[in-house]
Design a protein around this motif. Sequence first.
Motif, short mmCIF file in Angstrom:
data_model
loop_
_atom_site.label_atom_id
_atom_site.label_comp_id
_atom_site.label_asym_id
_atom_site.label_seq_id
_atom_site.Cartn_x
_atom_site.Cartn_y
_atom_site.Cartn_z
N SER A 65 0.84 -1.20 0.00
CA SER A 65 0.00 0.00 0.00
C SER A 65 0.87 1.25 0.00
O SER A 65 1.74 1.41 0.86
CB SER A 65 -0.91 0.01 1.23
OG SER A 65 -1.58 1.24 1.33
N ASP A 66 0.62 2.12 -0.96
CA ASP A 66 1.26 3.43 -0.97
C ASP A 66 0.46 4.42 -0.13
O ASP A 66 0.91 5.54 0.09
CB ASP A 66 1.39 3.94 -2.41
CG ASP A 66 2.17 5.23 -2.52
OD1 ASP A 66 3.33 5.26 -2.06
OD2 ASP A 66 1.61 6.23 -3.05
N TRP A 68 -3.60 6.13 0.76
CA TRP A 68 -4.95 6.34 0.26
C TRP A 68 -5.21 7.84 0.08
O TRP A 68 -4.53 8.68 0.67
CB TRP A 68 -5.98 5.78 1.25
CG TRP A 68 -5.99 6.49 2.56
CD1 TRP A 68 -5.19 6.24 3.64
CD2 TRP A 68 -6.82 7.61 2.93
NE1 TRP A 68 -5.46 7.11 4.66
CE2 TRP A 68 -6.45 7.97 4.26
CE3 TRP A 68 -7.82 8.34 2.28
CZ2 TRP A 68 -7.06 9.02 4.94
CZ3 TRP A 68 -8.41 9.38 2.97
CH2 TRP A 68 -8.05 9.71 4.27
N HIS A 103 -7.82 3.57 -2.50
CA HIS A 103 -6.62 2.82 -2.16
C HIS A 103 -5.62 2.91 -3.30
O HIS A 103 -6.01 2.87 -4.48
CB HIS A 103 -6.95 1.35 -1.91
CG HIS A 103 -7.71 1.10 -0.64
ND1 HIS A 103 -7.15 0.50 0.46
CD2 HIS A 103 -8.99 1.38 -0.30
CE1 HIS A 103 -8.04 0.41 1.43
NE2 HIS A 103 -9.18 0.94 0.99
N ASN A 105 -2.13 1.00 -4.54
CA ASN A 105 -1.26 -0.14 -4.31
C ASN A 105 -0.18 -0.24 -5.37
O ASN A 105 -0.38 0.14 -6.53
CB ASN A 105 -2.07 -1.44 -4.35
CG ASN A 105 -3.26 -1.43 -3.41
OD1 ASN A 105 -3.15 -0.98 -2.28
ND2 ASN A 105 -4.40 -1.93 -3.88
N THR A 130 -0.42 9.47 1.31
CA THR A 130 0.18 8.60 0.30
C THR A 130 1.70 8.79 0.33
O THR A 130 2.24 9.46 1.20
CB THR A 130 -0.36 8.92 -1.11
OG1 THR A 130 -0.15 10.32 -1.38
CG2 THR A 130 -1.85 8.61 -1.21
N HIS A 309 -6.14 -0.49 -7.17
CA HIS A 309 -7.10 0.22 -6.34
C HIS A 309 -8.09 -0.70 -5.64
O HIS A 309 -9.11 -0.23 -5.13
CB HIS A 309 -7.83 1.27 -7.18
CG HIS A 309 -6.91 2.27 -7.80
ND1 HIS A 309 -6.19 3.17 -7.06
CD2 HIS A 309 -6.57 2.50 -9.10
CE1 HIS A 309 -5.44 3.92 -7.86
NE2 HIS A 309 -5.66 3.53 -9.10
N ASN A 311 -9.37 -2.74 -2.55
CA ASN A 311 -9.20 -2.48 -1.13
C ASN A 311 -8.14 -3.40 -0.54
O ASN A 311 -8.16 -4.61 -0.76
CB ASN A 311 -10.52 -2.69 -0.38
CG ASN A 311 -11.60 -1.71 -0.84
OD1 ASN A 311 -11.33 -0.77 -1.57
ND2 ASN A 311 -12.81 -1.95 -0.40
N PHE A 312 -7.20 -2.81 0.20
CA PHE A 312 -6.12 -3.58 0.81
C PHE A 312 -6.69 -4.73 1.63
O PHE A 312 -7.67 -4.54 2.35
CB PHE A 312 -5.28 -2.65 1.71
CG PHE A 312 -4.05 -3.29 2.28
CD1 PHE A 312 -2.89 -3.35 1.53
CD2 PHE A 312 -4.07 -3.85 3.54
CE1 PHE A 312 -1.75 -3.95 2.05
CE2 PHE A 312 -2.94 -4.45 4.07
CZ PHE A 312 -1.78 -4.51 3.31
N GLY A 314 -5.99 -6.42 -1.24
CA GLY A 314 -5.98 -6.33 -2.69
C GLY A 314 -5.92 -7.61 -3.48
O GLY A 314 -5.61 -7.59 -4.67
#
Length: 334
Positions: A65-66, A68, A103, A105, A130, A309, A311-312, A314
């Motif tokens: 994850s980078d 949100w 999100h 990613n 982010t 994108h 949702n984590f 993912g």
Amino acid sequence: MTEPNQHTSLSRRNALLAGGASAAAAFGLTPTLRAHDHAAAKAAPTQGAGFYKSSVGDIAVTLISDGWFPMDPLPVVPTDGGDDALDAALKAAHVKPGHQIGHVNAFLVESGDAKILVDAGCGTAFGADTGKLVERLGALGIDPAGLTGLLVTHIHPDHVGGLLGDYGKAFGEVPVLMLEEEPAFWGGDADLSQNLLPEEAKAGFKQNMAVATQAIAGRTEIVKATAELAPGVRVLPLPGHTPGHCGLILSSGDEKLLYVTDLLHFPAVQMAHPTWKVSFDAFPDEAVATRKSILEKAYEDEYRIAGSHLNFPGFGYVDRVAGGYRYVPEIWKW
């Protein structure tokens, strides 16, 4: 799409442009984790600390994850029914107004001697929530400058922002891989005549993408559609969102996965309504055709999917339902 519905949906989206042991004994189970195993487990990175490790056969994959950013109003433009249809779709997905989260990613693939990162995240382009990618690569023990390649799936700011400015120095001289259609489009006079953004936003959008294209031009390496980047790892063209938009198709043993990148920005809505368009698509009709084709392939051939994108964490699966599809998140694996 009728003009009134398009206008209503787009005007609503202008804001997007401007974050126990006793239990085991009771069931007759015997703990098998020895002391040295426990020490090793404690030393390993914990799932969920901004990343999620998995595998596709012999291929190690990690979704990172980078961060949100707010995605309200959503960039999804209903084909019919306008805002009323979108509101109904959000309600059906149990999403409250104001709770649409974008999100972002990235995806790390390790196969053979290759260590390839898919996309570089937002960098500093989207604010403090982010730009977490470099930090989370470090938590994984990965030196960004030691990657064998960085696949840029398309030149949008939440995918190339991490390569720009001081933030981008962390990636050293890692080769940036792209399909040739992508830099050719944004480095030239990008045709956004079919794009659904408000007309007053298109010039600035084109300019920003042109600047990003030029900034990474010296390290860009062109790869062919369906090129094998590593054992069991092939490029998957996904045209429409942008001309050179792509993902990956991974296969090892009897396991397989599709990395669908921006085929889905908000799966709870777009899978139920695959014909609905996204205001950032360069060629919306082609993007819809690609989405329908890939979702059907994922369902028919029983692929796992992951994406930029989703949702984590993912990873998930595609089910078919009346009028569209349904996203089934994979059960969390510690």
